[in-house]
Write a protein that holds these residues in place. Sequence first.
Motif, mmCIF file in Angstrom:
data_model
loop_
_atom_site.group_PDB
_atom_site.id
_atom_site.type_symbol
_atom_site.label_atom_id
_atom_site.label_comp_id
_atom_site.label_asym_id
_atom_site.label_seq_id
_atom_site.Cartn_x
_atom_site.Cartn_y
_atom_site.Cartn_z
ATOM 1 N N GLU A 3 0.797 2.803 -7.064
ATOM 2 C CA GLU A 3 1.442 1.852 -6.135
ATOM 3 C C GLU A 3 0.949 1.520 -4.445
ATOM 4 O O GLU A 3 0.662 0.580 -4.314
ATOM 5 N N ILE A 47 -5.739 -1.545 -12.322
ATOM 6 C CA ILE A 47 -4.846 -2.117 -11.411
ATOM 7 C C ILE A 47 -5.108 -3.225 -11.048
ATOM 8 O O ILE A 47 -4.920 -3.882 -10.101
ATOM 9 N N ASP A 102 -1.751 0.011 -6.149
ATOM 10 C CA ASP A 102 -1.895 -1.500 -5.650
ATOM 11 C C ASP A 102 -1.735 -2.422 -4.747
ATOM 12 O O ASP A 102 -2.443 -3.464 -3.741
ATOM 13 N N LEU A 103 -1.292 -1.094 -3.179
ATOM 14 C CA LEU A 103 -1.336 -2.073 -1.798
ATOM 15 C C LEU A 103 -2.704 -2.749 -1.796
ATOM 16 O O LEU A 103 -2.428 -3.534 -0.259
ATOM 17 N N SER A 133 1.041 2.861 -14.068
ATOM 18 C CA SER A 133 0.869 4.127 -14.256
ATOM 19 C C SER A 133 -0.962 4.477 -14.051
ATOM 20 O O SER A 133 -0.263 4.537 -15.823
ATOM 21 N N ARG A 156 4.425 -6.239 -8.898
ATOM 22 C CA ARG A 156 4.035 -4.841 -8.132
ATOM 23 C C ARG A 156 5.673 -3.832 -8.272
ATOM 24 O O ARG A 156 5.037 -2.513 -8.347
ATOM 25 N N SER A 157 6.797 -3.994 -8.861
ATOM 26 C CA SER A 157 7.122 -3.866 -9.040
ATOM 27 C C SER A 157 7.254 -3.169 -10.293
ATOM 28 O O SER A 157 7.781 -2.292 -11.082
ATOM 29 N N THR A 158 6.480 -3.929 -10.995
ATOM 30 C CA THR A 158 5.828 -3.232 -12.798
ATOM 31 C C THR A 158 4.543 -2.213 -12.746
ATOM 32 O O THR A 158 3.505 -3.022 -13.447
ATOM 33 N N VAL A 159 3.842 -1.793 -11.468
ATOM 34 C CA VAL A 159 2.613 -1.228 -11.778
ATOM 35 C C VAL A 159 2.110 -0.349 -12.729
ATOM 36 O O VAL A 159 3.314 0.437 -12.445
#
Length: 672
Positions: A187, A214, A190-191, A670, A665-668
């Motif tokens: 996460e 990513i 990703d940010l 792993s 972003r909520s579906t990044v």
Amino acid sequence: MDSDSSAGELGGIGFKYHLHRPPYLKIYDQEEEEEVNQHERNLQLLTKGAENAFKPAQSHWKRFYHLLRLLGGIVGFHQGSLDLSGRHPYRYSSVKARWDKYIVDFTILMKNTVEVRDDIVFGEFVLPQVDFVITPPELLSDFCTKWRVAPTRYSRLYKETELVIKTLRDYPTPKMQQLVLTDLPPELLDLIMSHASQSKAQLLGSTCRSLRTISLRFIYKFRSLALEFNPKGVTVENRVQYLTALAQKSRERLMVITESLLSRPDILQNTSELVSNNDWHMDDRDVIEEILIPDVFYTPITERLADVISACNNLTHVSLSSWTIDQRMLFALTSLSHLHTLTVSRCSVDIPVEHLSLDLFPPSHSVVNLEIRLRPYVLDYPQSWPLIPFFPSARCLVMSEITESRFELPRHDFIRDHIPLCNLTRLQLEGLDDGHLLGDWLRVASRSGEGLRLTHFKLRAGYGMDSDEVFDLIDSLSKAPLQVLVLEGLDYVEFDLFDRIGAEFPSLIALTIIHRHSDRQRETNECLWPHAYWEYASRLQAFPRLEHLGLNFLFDWLHGSPNALLLAENDFPEEMWMQFAEDEYIPMNNSIPRAFGAYCPTLKTFSYEAKRGCSPLFKIWREADGSMGVTDDETALKEMFRHSKVYNPDGLLTRWLIPTPDLSRSTVLSCR
């Protein structure tokens, strides 16, 4: 090698800049960039014969920063704090090998160096100055030749080298980095990737598989498709033949690009922003119309563009410029389930208005921001207006005319009856030519359903609006919960205008009013108002929640002080001239915000609405004892762009667009 430069080059206006582009990855990158830029500026001034330019040194100063980076790298490794490039064994071995060679040569210099104090005295002040004398001088010249640095840099190198020696004595063991970027949660990665440009995200994603996974939605996020128009060498004699060949070549290139895209579903699925421009349409004419049959030329292109749009299922932003939107492309747009912002600039809709029906195409309920930029000099109905009914869930509608000319509302019943005025929370009209008709539309919308939901409203009139038109518009908006109101281009700005606005919109947080001298004044600029500013200030008592006020008052920024009279009364003594020069004028820029702040306790900012994008902003605050402060310092000036975006967008650089929710972003995935 750690001491090598990694600066890129970018051509600027007038100068050639070498940029690392922040964030800087290595120590001394920023300092090197600043000196490189200064070097290039002086080279440019020298070529123009500028007298104030000094002759830049040769490449020695570049190598100087390479050595500083080497010395700083040793210190950073042993102290455990370096830069964004990290402290890794392979990097340390490279730096250490170069340090071992450097210190052998520099030790010889240090043994033959004597420090000599040569302080600089300025009256009572003493500036400590230390010079380094090396004997014989040939030692320094040989060192500078080998390591390619200027002799004038020796004192700095001497101090930095002493620091390295002290650090190695205090911290003999280097501290290697234990954690790396990929140890962070996906996460956070990703940010981090979201803040990188598309090219930088591509570079970051090429380092390993986890970052590649990513980076996919970022490296393919934006796509631009243009029918390019780059004429070179065209003359009157070969114009038609040359442009015909160029048009065919541009179309062929675009067709190849779109065909390649359609063969890559992995790219299309990760594309969220699409921009497509027809560069052959200039101003209000289309070059293709002069040399080819437009329908025959454009049809294959628009069909292919429609296929690309349909294949990009995750598009959130689409911008189309100077294209003809046919039924196929309109269906592709309305079928996008994630489309959030649609911008249509100088486009025409190739569907007769009388044949339009919501039964033909399923309307899109995902589009929140709808921006239509009209073609200049012509009434744009029915070219772009027919699009609006097919996006009934839009909450922000921006209508503007490209050249800041006027436009009119359409008269067709289908468009009038299906414009989603009831759903809009933000309405921005730049250059409207009929305020009465807009008032009629708003009144109809306020009487249907739940009424008007507008919180932000801006109207830039195409002419100076009189009192009847202004009050009619205010009356049509009276049931809207307005918080931000911008009325630009009013001929009528009497006291009762402020009284009426305050009575109708008690929840107003920001108010901007732009007065015009006459219909001939089209641009936003300072203007002489009918009354003094302090008379208008008292009218702000009707606004219980107002935090921002913008007006385009014309006034003198400096008023003469009475100091000249004091000089005359004292026979113009010489000792008073310096004080007179300082106090000759009294700045009046704070007086207007202070007057309005006195009558409106909630007021926090005030802007002089001058030329668009250049409106001075003043902050207003209250002290604990009740006194008021006003400032236009640098902190306030930095907020000018933010203020225009929030309180008075210009319709081109700034609009009231509603931000896109980042659902991906909520579906990044792993990556571990």
